[in-house]
Design a protein around this motif. Sequence first.
Motif, short mmCIF file in Angstrom:
data_model
loop_
_atom_site.label_atom_id
_atom_site.label_comp_id
_atom_site.label_asym_id
_atom_site.label_seq_id
_atom_site.Cartn_x
_atom_site.Cartn_y
_atom_site.Cartn_z
N UNK A 18 74.90 -3.83 -37.27
CA UNK A 18 74.11 -3.14 -35.98
C UNK A 18 73.69 -4.60 -35.28
N UNK A 19 74.06 -4.77 -34.19
CA UNK A 19 73.89 -5.99 -33.49
C UNK A 19 72.34 -6.10 -33.05
N UNK A 20 72.06 -4.86 -32.38
CA UNK A 20 70.72 -4.93 -32.03
C UNK A 20 69.64 -5.24 -32.88
N UNK A 21 69.80 -4.97 -34.39
CA UNK A 21 68.79 -5.27 -35.46
C UNK A 21 68.93 -6.75 -35.63
N UNK A 120 55.89 0.50 -47.44
CA UNK A 120 56.99 1.78 -47.45
C UNK A 120 56.70 2.58 -46.19
N UNK A 121 55.29 3.02 -46.03
CA UNK A 121 55.11 4.00 -44.72
C UNK A 121 55.57 3.06 -43.47
N UNK A 122 55.15 1.99 -43.41
CA UNK A 122 55.65 1.17 -42.07
C UNK A 122 57.18 0.92 -42.31
N UNK A 123 57.98 0.54 -43.33
CA UNK A 123 59.35 0.60 -43.39
C UNK A 123 60.06 2.06 -42.93
N UNK A 124 59.54 3.02 -43.25
CA UNK A 124 60.12 4.43 -42.78
C UNK A 124 59.87 4.29 -41.32
N UNK A 125 58.74 3.90 -40.71
CA UNK A 125 58.79 4.05 -39.32
C UNK A 125 59.78 3.36 -38.95
N UNK A 126 59.98 1.93 -39.05
CA UNK A 126 60.70 1.02 -38.56
C UNK A 126 62.21 1.34 -38.77
N UNK A 127 62.44 2.07 -39.87
CA UNK A 127 63.91 2.32 -40.05
C UNK A 127 64.30 3.40 -39.12
N UNK A 134 68.31 5.97 -27.93
CA UNK A 134 67.34 5.75 -26.90
C UNK A 134 65.93 4.96 -27.54
N UNK A 135 66.20 4.52 -28.92
CA UNK A 135 64.97 3.62 -29.25
C UNK A 135 65.71 2.40 -29.51
N UNK A 136 64.69 1.17 -29.44
CA UNK A 136 65.06 0.11 -29.99
C UNK A 136 64.15 -0.67 -31.14
N UNK A 137 64.76 -1.41 -32.06
CA UNK A 137 64.06 -1.72 -33.23
C UNK A 137 62.77 -2.44 -32.76
N UNK A 138 61.81 -2.30 -33.68
CA UNK A 138 60.42 -3.31 -33.68
C UNK A 138 60.99 -4.89 -33.65
N UNK A 139 60.54 -5.63 -32.74
CA UNK A 139 60.99 -6.93 -32.97
C UNK A 139 59.94 -7.63 -33.47
N UNK A 140 59.44 -7.32 -34.84
CA UNK A 140 58.46 -8.12 -35.48
C UNK A 140 58.68 -7.84 -37.01
N UNK A 141 58.45 -8.84 -37.68
CA UNK A 141 58.40 -8.86 -39.33
C UNK A 141 56.99 -9.11 -39.52
N UNK A 142 56.72 -8.74 -40.79
CA UNK A 142 55.27 -8.70 -41.31
C UNK A 142 55.25 -9.02 -42.72
N UNK A 143 54.14 -9.77 -42.90
CA UNK A 143 53.95 -10.10 -44.36
C UNK A 143 52.66 -9.22 -44.69
N UNK A 144 52.75 -8.67 -46.04
CA UNK A 144 51.48 -8.05 -46.41
C UNK A 144 50.88 -8.58 -47.53
N UNK A 145 49.85 -8.94 -47.61
CA UNK A 145 49.14 -9.68 -48.70
C UNK A 145 48.05 -8.62 -49.18
#
Length: 261
Positions: A18-21, A120-127, A134-145
């Motif tokens: 999936x090239x857009x990802x 998990x909640x955020x990853x469900x949304x991002x997936x 009609x949607x594009x992926x979020x262009x951001x990675x997160x670290x959760x501490x």
Amino acid sequence: MARRYDSRTTIFSPEGRLYQIEYAMEAISHAGIVIGVLSKDGVVLAAEKKVTGKLLDMSGATGGSYGGSGEKIFLLNSNVISGVAGITADANSLVNYARQAAQRHLYSYNEDIPVELLAQRLCDLKQGYTQYGGLRPFGVSLLYAGYDPHYEFQLYHSDPSGNYSGWKATCIGANNGTATSLLKQDYKEDISVEDAIELVLKVMSKTMDSTTLGSEKLEFATLTLDADKKPKAKVYNPTEIDALLQKHGLGKKEEEGDAAA
């Protein structure tokens, strides 16, 4: 070849890609680096700020506002802080979503949300943004501490695909390959928070694009336990960051400061 298959997120290439990802992940690799290190008694996050300038109004950040300075490190809940790399506008949207999810959990169960559940909640949304037209992926990675009573201190990483993983030490953004190599060499299993702070600053000094470390280029946060064994998140303000750098011998020299003035 990619041009035929990269116009939509929902189209697979013949190789199963999936090239857009992949493009979203490429955008993250050009963002300011974020480093997270897990220790036995806390978690440390540090991030490189890209948006700097003499005319930029930093009055909101100088007070060490509770939610972070608004570019790289954010407080998601009383027990979770996050560092972001990528498109800041996308990050703001995800941070707001995470804060709402944490508050809904607190309202429903009268306890702080477990760190992995929030990831998990955020990853469900991002997936979902990789699967529907009609949607594009979020262009951001997160670290959760974060900290919860079940698994104590934890460090997670999630990317635009919706995948997440747990780490002892990791980094996202520019020069992450160099930073990962340095972390592999110097990380120890029973590292303390003080040693983790020293390690993070050492890695940042060797991987950031700028020649000198300073509060105008750096954001810093720690998550530890207070005297009552409750999680305590601390987002450092610029004065505290400069003092920390001086303590570890990485701050600007006096003559450099005079020359800049």
